[in-house]
Design an enzyme around this catalytic site. Structure first.
Site, PDB file in Angstrom:
ATOM      1  N   ASP A   7       0.849  -1.191   0.000  1.00 43.72           N
ATOM      2  CA  ASP A   7       0.000   0.000   0.000  1.00 43.72           C
ATOM      3  C   ASP A   7       0.889   1.247   0.000  1.00 43.72           C
ATOM      4  OD1 ASP A   7       0.784   0.459   2.618  1.00 43.72           O
ATOM      5  OD2 ASP A   7      -1.197   0.176   3.503  1.00 43.72           O
ATOM      6  N   CYS A  64       2.498  -3.406   4.115  1.00 42.17           N
ATOM      7  CA  CYS A  64       1.617  -2.280   4.459  1.00 42.17           C
ATOM      8  C   CYS A  64       2.239  -1.600   5.669  1.00 42.17           C
ATOM      9  CB  CYS A  64       0.170  -2.727   4.677  1.00 42.17           C
ATOM     10  SG  CYS A  64      -0.117  -3.752   6.128  1.00 42.17           S
ATOM     11  N   GLY A  65       1.535  -0.720   6.329  1.00 39.79           N
ATOM     12  CA  GLY A  65       2.131   0.016   7.442  1.00 39.79           C
ATOM     13  C   GLY A  65       2.638  -0.895   8.542  1.00 39.79           C
ATOM     14  N   THR A  66       1.777  -1.809   8.976  1.00 37.54           N
ATOM     15  CA  THR A  66       2.164  -2.749  10.031  1.00 37.54           C
ATOM     16  C   THR A  66       2.506  -4.135   9.489  1.00 37.54           C
ATOM     17  OG1 THR A  66      -0.135  -3.415  10.241  1.00 37.54           O
ATOM     18  CG2 THR A  66       0.633  -1.663  11.729  1.00 37.54           C
ATOM     19  N   HIS A  97      10.027 -24.165   8.728  1.00 34.59           N
ATOM     20  CA  HIS A  97       8.927 -24.904   9.363  1.00 34.59           C
ATOM     21  C   HIS A  97       7.601 -24.776   8.631  1.00 34.59           C
ATOM     22  CE1 HIS A  97      10.805 -25.160  13.668  1.00 34.59           C
ATOM     23  NE2 HIS A  97      11.733 -25.165  12.729  1.00 34.59           N
ATOM     24  N   ARG A 132       7.017 -33.890   9.898  1.00 41.02           N
ATOM     25  CA  ARG A 132       6.101 -33.234  10.842  1.00 41.02           C
ATOM     26  C   ARG A 132       5.646 -31.865  10.326  1.00 41.02           C
ATOM     27  NH1 ARG A 132      11.153 -32.071  12.784  1.00 41.02           N
ATOM     28  NH2 ARG A 132      11.466 -30.179  14.007  1.00 41.02           N
ATOM     29  N   HIS A 133       6.535 -31.191   9.638  1.00 46.69           N
ATOM     30  CA  HIS A 133       6.156 -29.876   9.114  1.00 46.69           C
ATOM     31  C   HIS A 133       5.232 -30.014   7.899  1.00 46.69           C
ATOM     32  CE1 HIS A 133       8.591 -27.981  12.039  1.00 46.69           C
ATOM     33  NE2 HIS A 133       9.750 -28.381  11.531  1.00 46.69           N
TER      34      HIS A 133
HETATM   35  C1  RB5 Z   1      -2.803   2.443   6.510  1.00 46.03           C
HETATM   36  O1  RB5 Z   1      -3.012   3.579   7.250  1.00 46.03           O
HETATM   37  C2  RB5 Z   1      -2.630   1.250   7.441  1.00 46.03           C
HETATM   38  O2  RB5 Z   1      -3.837   0.965   8.078  1.00 46.03           O
HETATM   39  C3  RB5 Z   1      -2.138   0.045   6.664  1.00 46.03           C
HETATM   40  O3  RB5 Z   1      -0.960   0.376   6.017  1.00 46.03           O
HETATM   41  C4  RB5 Z   1      -1.836  -1.196   7.485  1.00 46.03           C
HETATM   42  O4  RB5 Z   1      -0.991  -0.916   8.546  1.00 46.03           O
HETATM   43  C5  RB5 Z   1      -2.981  -2.045   7.857  1.00 46.03           C
HETATM   44  O5  RB5 Z   1      -2.857  -3.104   8.470  1.00 46.03           O
END
Ligand code: RB5
Length: 143
Positions: A7, A64-66, A97, A132-133
């Site tokens: 994103d 993405c951001g997180t 794994h 196992r994996h």
């Molecule tokens: C965008 O603001 C943020 O929500 C997105 O990049 C992400 O972190 C979502 O999980």
């Protein structure tokens, strides 16, 4: 062939990742986005997931951001095993794994230097093929 999707938060991180891939002669296809305006991460998770499902690509990188929203979305798709990794130990284990086929990263969580190191670990680690994996991975797809 590696599918890349992200994103709007990932502009710098994707640039560093593409530089690393170019330098190492690793082929990739960029599924976007290439904007800094707000964009919807599920769209790019799905483009990468589909590219793997239809065998256009065998691995993916999603950002993405997180890394959370994009990995949750990708992991709803059959055959996609996306691992959100912010350290090299997890990246190695995800391949050894879990035979993860997608690396998810959070562009607002770690710096580009670490992201590239994590990617390098991910790409240079093969699935262990331990019984196992294999059996646990099969169980993931069961209802
Ligand atoms: C965008 O603001 C943020 O929500 C997105 O990049 C992400 O972190 C979502 O999980």
């Amino acid at each position: 062939m590696i599918a890349i999707g992200n994103d709007h938060t990932a502009y710098e991180m994707k640039k560093a990742i593409m530089e690393y891939l170019d330098k190492n002669g690793i082929a990739y296809k960029d599924y976007g986005c290439n904007e800094i305006l707000a964009s919807d991460y599920p769209k790019y998770a799905k483009l990468v997931g589909r590219a793997i499902q239809n065998k256009e690509c065998n691995m993916g990188i999603i950002i993405c951001g997180t890394g959370i929203g994009i990995s949750i979305t990708a992991n709803k798709m059959k055959g996609i095993r996306a691992a959100l990794c912010h350290d090299c130990f997890s990246a190695e284990a995800a391949r050894l794994h879990n035979d993860a086929n997608v690396l998810a990263l959070g562009a607002r969580v770690i710096g580009t230097g670490l992201a590239v190191k994590i990617l390098d670990t991910f790409l240079h680690t093969d699935f262990s093929k331990d019984e196992r994996h294999i059996s646990r991975i099969k169980m993931m797809e069961e209802d």
